[in-house]
Design an enzyme around this catalytic site. Sequence first.
Site: not given
Length: 295
Positions: A200, A182
């Site tokens: 997320d 991420k």
Amino acid sequence: MRSKSPEETVADAAPADGSGEGRPVRGRAATAKTASKPRPKATKPKPAAKFAGAIGRKPPRPVDAETRREIFRRLAAADPDPRSDLEYTNPFTLLVAVVLSAQATDAGVNKATRGLFPVADTPAAMLALGEEGVRERIKTIGLFNAKAKNVIALSRILVEEHGGAVPADRSVLETLPGVGRKTAAVVMNVAFGEPTLAVDTHIFRVSHRIPLAYGRDTDAIEAALTPLVPEPYRRNAHHWLILHGRYVCKARKPECWRCAVADLCRFPDKTPVPSPGKGRPRTAPTIEPEEDPSP
């Protein structure tokens, strides 16, 4: 009278013809027999089924391609030039800020980095500051000890192996201490303009509510949703979705009455306009990823 041995007890329980049928076997032999049976494997519910349990009914089907395009068109019209909430001055400070943001709020990270980046905005300067210097400046952030160690470690690698520059390569970024999938996606998108989708919990939630796509975790949503985003909107899709989830499509009390795509969203539990004097809107059901890998 002599008591029977365990072997004789088992022999008495078995029929003479050896068919395996006879009196029930008790004691240790029975326990061993029962334990030898393979247990059926537990199966995880499919993502849509898990969401059904969260909202208490059958989940809606994901929106079609035309609706997806209109959703992103509206999000783009509402915020033509979206920006990250994290404060940074160059690719390196962005990388550090994203590493620090794991399990922390952007506001909390910005508060800490305002005292860090003026004295250490390059890998070399960060190394000169040292782990103790970094720790002292970020101690208001959760997990600051481990994060300070990672910031110094990644700074050393950037200096020794990359000439002090942040590599514009996602696979290389993911090898740095404290940098996961991420984090690397955010840096590639924000610093280098790559059309990556860093999923997320906010994007995970928005994707399930509209729904755009279903998935067990953030990685699954990234894989499913990335190819579904219309080409003209891929560069900023990450920002539009995360900001929409953070400020409008909130986890417990989504503000559906001011949502730009409310009429296109299939979420069945939309919250109405709050009435003066009648308290806050009720909590809406939602779903969170099984695991949210950090960073």
